[in-house]
Design a protein around this motif. Structure first.
Motif, short mmCIF file in Angstrom:
data_model
loop_
_atom_site.label_atom_id
_atom_site.label_comp_id
_atom_site.label_asym_id
_atom_site.label_seq_id
_atom_site.Cartn_x
_atom_site.Cartn_y
_atom_site.Cartn_z
N HIS A 81 2.28 12.58 -12.76
CA HIS A 81 2.27 14.04 -12.04
C HIS A 81 2.93 13.95 -10.78
O HIS A 81 3.90 14.71 -10.31
N PHE A 82 2.64 13.17 -9.94
CA PHE A 82 3.07 12.83 -8.39
C PHE A 82 4.66 12.60 -8.59
O PHE A 82 5.31 13.38 -7.57
N ASN A 83 5.03 11.87 -9.28
CA ASN A 83 6.32 11.39 -9.24
C ASN A 83 7.31 12.52 -10.03
O ASN A 83 8.53 12.64 -9.45
N GLN A 116 -3.09 -0.88 19.17
CA GLN A 116 -2.56 -0.54 17.88
C GLN A 116 -2.18 0.93 17.81
O GLN A 116 -2.77 1.83 18.59
N PHE A 117 -1.44 1.33 16.81
CA PHE A 117 -0.91 2.93 16.51
C PHE A 117 -1.05 3.04 15.22
O PHE A 117 -0.45 2.26 14.43
N ILE A 118 -2.01 3.91 14.95
CA ILE A 118 -2.17 4.34 13.57
C ILE A 118 -1.24 5.43 13.28
O ILE A 118 -1.24 6.55 13.59
N LEU A 119 -0.46 4.85 12.02
CA LEU A 119 0.48 5.77 11.47
C LEU A 119 -0.16 6.72 10.27
O LEU A 119 -0.54 6.15 9.07
N LYS A 120 -0.06 8.20 10.53
CA LYS A 120 -0.75 9.04 9.48
C LYS A 120 0.27 10.07 9.12
O LYS A 120 -0.25 11.02 8.21
N LYS A 121 1.24 10.39 9.76
CA LYS A 121 2.21 11.41 9.61
C LYS A 121 3.64 10.94 10.00
O LYS A 121 3.76 9.95 10.53
N GLY A 166 0.69 -1.20 -0.21
CA GLY A 166 -0.10 -0.06 -0.02
C GLY A 166 0.74 1.36 0.03
O GLY A 166 0.55 2.05 -0.66
N GLY A 167 1.91 1.25 0.75
CA GLY A 167 2.94 2.57 0.93
C GLY A 167 3.37 2.56 -0.57
O GLY A 167 3.73 3.95 -1.00
N LEU A 168 3.84 1.53 -1.31
CA LEU A 168 4.60 1.64 -2.67
C LEU A 168 3.42 2.27 -3.41
O LEU A 168 3.77 3.10 -4.38
N TYR A 169 2.37 1.69 -3.47
CA TYR A 169 1.15 2.36 -4.51
C TYR A 169 0.91 3.75 -4.01
O TYR A 169 1.21 4.83 -4.90
N ALA A 170 0.96 4.28 -2.91
CA ALA A 170 0.62 5.62 -2.43
C ALA A 170 1.75 6.52 -2.68
O ALA A 170 1.60 7.68 -2.86
N SER A 171 2.93 5.98 -3.01
CA SER A 171 4.24 6.59 -3.39
C SER A 171 4.52 6.87 -4.75
O SER A 171 5.36 7.42 -5.10
N GLY A 172 3.42 6.24 -5.54
CA GLY A 172 3.85 6.45 -7.04
C GLY A 172 4.23 5.17 -7.73
O GLY A 172 4.82 5.50 -8.96
N TYR A 173 4.35 4.25 -7.13
CA TYR A 173 4.94 2.94 -7.63
C TYR A 173 3.76 2.10 -8.53
O TYR A 173 2.69 2.01 -7.82
N SER A 174 4.03 2.08 -9.62
CA SER A 174 2.77 0.95 -10.44
C SER A 174 2.98 -0.39 -9.84
O SER A 174 4.03 -0.94 -9.38
N PRO A 175 1.87 -1.19 -10.24
CA PRO A 175 1.80 -2.73 -10.02
C PRO A 175 3.10 -3.24 -10.73
O PRO A 175 3.68 -4.19 -10.08
N ASP A 176 3.32 -3.02 -11.73
CA ASP A 176 4.41 -3.58 -12.59
C ASP A 176 5.85 -3.08 -11.96
O ASP A 176 6.81 -4.16 -11.85
N GLY A 231 5.15 16.25 2.39
CA GLY A 231 5.56 17.15 3.54
C GLY A 231 5.42 16.18 4.86
O GLY A 231 5.01 16.76 5.82
N GLN A 232 5.49 14.86 4.81
CA GLN A 232 5.39 13.76 5.79
C GLN A 232 3.81 13.92 6.37
O GLN A 232 3.67 13.30 7.25
N ASP A 233 3.15 14.14 5.63
CA ASP A 233 1.75 14.02 5.76
C ASP A 233 0.98 12.97 4.77
O ASP A 233 1.10 13.14 3.47
N PHE A 234 0.51 11.86 5.34
CA PHE A 234 0.22 10.71 4.23
C PHE A 234 -1.10 10.81 3.67
O PHE A 234 -1.35 10.21 2.70
N ASN A 235 -1.67 12.08 4.14
CA ASN A 235 -3.03 12.31 3.52
C ASN A 235 -2.67 13.21 2.04
O ASN A 235 -3.50 13.28 0.99
N LYS A 236 -1.37 13.70 2.01
CA LYS A 236 -0.83 14.23 0.72
C LYS A 236 0.01 13.52 -0.34
O LYS A 236 0.72 13.97 -1.12
N LEU A 237 0.10 12.15 -0.17
CA LEU A 237 0.71 11.39 -0.95
C LEU A 237 -0.03 11.31 -2.36
O LEU A 237 -1.25 11.66 -2.40
N MET A 238 0.11 10.27 -3.10
CA MET A 238 -0.42 10.34 -4.21
C MET A 238 -1.99 9.72 -4.00
O MET A 238 -2.75 10.15 -4.75
#
Length: 760
Positions: free
Chosen positions: A313-315, A165-170, A56-66, A143-150
């Motif tokens: 555009h994100f990358n 549990q500890f939810i990581l969002k930033k 999920g983090g890879l996808y949100a960071s702009g990596y395609s499945p391929d 800007g280390q805000d997970f809401n602003k990822l791709m």
């Protein structure tokens, strides 16, 4: 608050994807995401736990499945999981001289009895840096805000201090994902905001509740790669541990408009990625089968071209990885300066615990970082990158701990002959702006006894250097080897003592090469009989040689083991000048009379090349090529002359024997090693060697040296051996034949036949 029914409106639908944990099976999520994109399903939010957090983090960071598939399929990914450092980042010159140690352990000098259990089975060092490489640019864009990822992203870790549990969002994205996948005792836990965090699967292995609380989507699509663990077994400690630590997962969706994708996946180990292709395909196929059901809820469509455009555009907004500063946390200022210089090259200035340097790229930082980690001075280390929007540069941050103490080594060899040896060593390291190491060691046996005391200073930088000094005593008893560890009254044929001081300096030529120059100063004394029929009343001849000898040597070494290597190569070349004074005192078996003194000045040249090749899955041939040349004049008699001539000993047993035929006035030798690898740790070796002496030495009736014509003959050595590399060292059984009149020998040994360096 969790809503049980997702709402619909005139506004565009919002789709959340939830990815479970599952270890190696979690790669199935790549197939799920690929199928969703190809089917035009929008992905507006994504969340995951453990392996689901990575995908999920890879996808949100702009990596395609391929691209994810390419990452998973690389050898580099396998090395992250195994924890092995790439040898190319380890400086050969830092390894020092090989020793016969079996095991090493560290302890504090003020608390020897204090013991701590290890917190991880797999070193996370390589994986930690990989996460830095994969996620730092995306963190900078957001800007280390997970809401602003791709795609807005969440992951879950387990806060064991608060049992929740500890939810990581930033924060740093790579660190958050690293926390979420830290399975207890496999990987070392890390701290975020003072919390010690482990794998999120301990409390929430399917964070659909998190996406509902944080994003309130219209539709949830879940991907299930994890299964609850079976009941613990009476004789399986790992199954018991999993049952104690991991809560049962319910896979609740918290939304009526939801679809759970459940590929049928076989059971594999947590880090067994050998079925990656099958798992990804299973995720893809299972998702495509459910697209009609998903389309009952998802009416919006986004084309593959639109997905690619958003990603591109994100990358394009990702800042180039240019690094101009380094911050060191957790260690003293002098140690921090050492690390800064080693990682960044020579730093220019400091502000607080941040050091500034010229702009460098990540490859140079990576090289320097792994050099420091490879020195094994830090108890723990964790790297991150933080982007500065003003300077448009990154700061490399290292959070480290250093625990000084004493390292103890134990080893030696046990053999079927009487060349048994016990080896003990203590090392103490002091680390400030430069690194200091002091060591003492001793070897004890009937054939070989030794003591060494020395120290080493290492100077950091892009081109590190070292200064070293050692005082060494070596003693070899080439005849009295009939009993186990203890001496008796039997007269010895040759009894050699070598006592000398060595000082040298060195620096790396490449990662696997070094240049060393220095000098030795000391004396060598040999006591020997001129015949094997001497009695206990006879007095030995004695030759003492006091010397001073400067030298320079170059060595490249990529061999994979201290002994019985089967891959890599070693190239060694040295030139040494010897100036010395010989003093000979004849004994009762000598035909010579009167004390004798002579001065010797001569050069020694050595060239050794060992290399192994891969000719097939099991067969690994190797070659050995050696040239030894010197211009030494004869000593007083034949025995003392052969003592200072170069010895050819390509079979390890030969280093425990005094074979005059293989001690010639220089030689050229060529050997062939044939290795059949039966398993990872088991080899059969069939080896043959030819030696061509420059000239042979023999004795006349006055015990004087007779030199033959140049290259008079060839001498050969044949060896067949079985080698099993145990955790403490090689277990070998060999049959060896030498054409010097020695009968065929059968030799069994466990451990290493390695001695402290001699003066020549």
């Amino acid at each position: 608050m969790l809503f049980l029914i997702c709402s619909f409106s005139v506004f565009p639908q919002k789709v959340a994807v939830v990815l479970s944990g599952g270890g190696a099976k979690g790669v199935t999520h790549i197939g799920v995401l690929k199928a969703l994109e190809e089917s035009g399903i929008p992905i507006d939010y994504i969340a995951g736990t453990s392996m689901g957090a990575i995908i999920g983090g890879l996808y949100a960071s702009g990596y395609s499945p391929d691209q994810m598939l390419q990452i998973i399929n690389t050898d580099e990914f396998t090395k992250w999981i195994t924890g092995k450092l790439d040898p190319k980042y380890t400086y050969f010159f830092r390894q020092g001289q090989p020793d016969p140690s079996w095991i090493s352990f560290k302890f504090k000098y003020d608390s020897i009895l204090q013991t701590k259990l290890p917190t991880n089975l797999i070193s996370p060092i390589r994986m930690d840096f990989a996460f830095l490489e994969l996620f730092s640019e995306a963190s900078a864009v957001a800007g280390q805000d997970f809401n602003k990822l791709m795609v807005p992203f969440r992951c879950v870790a387990a806060d064991i201090g608060n049992n929740s549990q500890f939810i990581l969002k930033k924060g740093d994205l790579g660190t958050a994902i690293r926390a979420s996948m830290t399975f207890p005792f496999y990987f070392k836990p890390i701290r975020i905001d003072g919390r010690l965090l482990f794998d999120g699967g301990m409390y929430n292995n399917f964070p659909s509740d998190v996406v509902m609380e944080d994003f309130f989507p219209d539709i949830i699509i879940g991907s299930k790669a994890a299964a609850n663990y079976p009941p613990p077994s009476d004789d399986d400690a790992l199954s018991q541990l999993k049952s104690m630590l991991m809560e049962e997962t319910k896979f609740n969706m918290y939304c009526d408009a939801s679809v759970l994708i459940e590929p049928q996946l076989k059971t594999v180990g947590l880090t067994d990625f050998s079925n990656t292709a099958a798992f990804i395909d299973s995720g893809y196929v299972s998702t495509m089968r459910l697209i009609p059901k998903i389309r009952q809820f998802v009416t919006d469509t986004i084309t593959q071209a639109a997905h690619d455009s958003i990603r591109r555009h994100f990358n394009e907004r990702k800042p180039v990885l240019r690094i101009n500063s380094i911050e060191i946390k957790g260690i003293q200022q002098g140690q921090a300066l050492y690390v800064a210089n080693a990682v960044m090259g020579q730093v220019k200035g400091r502000k607080s615990n941040t050091y500034y340097a010229r702009d460098v790229n990540l490859d140079l930082v990576k090289s320097g970082y792994f050099k420091v980690v490879g020195e094994d001075r830090l108890k723990s280390v964790y790297p991150t990158l933080k982007y500065d929007t003003i300077s448009q540069r990154y700061k490399f941050i290292i959070d480290a701990q250093y625990e000084k103490g004493i390292e103890a080594d134990f080893g030696g060899s046990l053999s079927s002959s009487s060349t048994n040896e016990i080896f003990l060593q203590l090392k103490y390291s002091l680390w400030r702006k430069v690194a200091y190491t002091a060591k003492i060691n001793g070897s004890f046996g009937r054939f070989y006894n030794s003591a060494l005391a020395g120290g080493r200073i290492e100077l950091p930088g892009r081109k590190p250097k070292y200064l070293e000094a050692e005082y060494t005593f070596n003693q070899f008893n080439y005849y009295r080897t009939k009993s186990f560890f203890f001496t008796d009254a039997t007269p010895s044929f040759l009894y050699e003592n070598n006592t000398y001081f060595r000082a040298d300096a060195g620096f790396p030529l490449t990662y696997k090469g070094k240049l060393e120059t220095g000098f030795t100063w000391g004396s060598n004394r040999a006591d020997y009989f001129q015949t094997n029929t001497a009695t206990t009343e006879d007095v030995e001849d004695r030759t003492k040689f006091s010397f001073f000898s400067p030298y320079i040597e170059i060595e490249y070494n990529t061999l994979n083991r201290k002994q019985y290597s089967n891959q890599g190569y070693r190239l060694f070349s040295s030139v040494q000048f010897v100036n010395g004074l010989e003093k000979h005192t004849p004994g009762t078996t000598s035909v010579l009379q009167g004390n004798y003194t002579d001065t010797h000045n001569y050069f020694i040249f050595k060239f050794i090349y060992d290399k192994y090749f891969r000719a097939g899955k099991m067969y690994k041939p190797g070659i050995n090529f050696e040239v030894h040349i010197n211009n030494l004049k004869s000593f007083r008699n034949y025995t003392s002359t052969t003592l200072y001539m170069p010895a050819y000993a390509p079979v390890y047993e030969m280093s425990t024997m005094y074979q005059s035929l293989y001690r010639a006035g220089g030689f050229t030798a060529l050997g062939m090693r044939n290795i059949v690898t039966v398993s990872k740790n088991m080899d059969f070796r069939f080896e043959g060697f030819l030696m061509a002496p420059v000239y042979e030495l023999s004795s006349d009736y006055n015990q004087q040296v007779i030199r033959s014509d140049p290259f008079p003959s060839l001498h050969y050595i044949l060896s067949g051996s079985f080698v099993y590399n145990t955790p403490i060292g090689p277990l070998s059984a060999s049959v060896n034949y030498y054409n010097d009149g020695t009968p065929v020998s059968f030799y069994i040994n466990i451990g290493y036949i390695i001695f402290n360096r001699s003066a020549f």
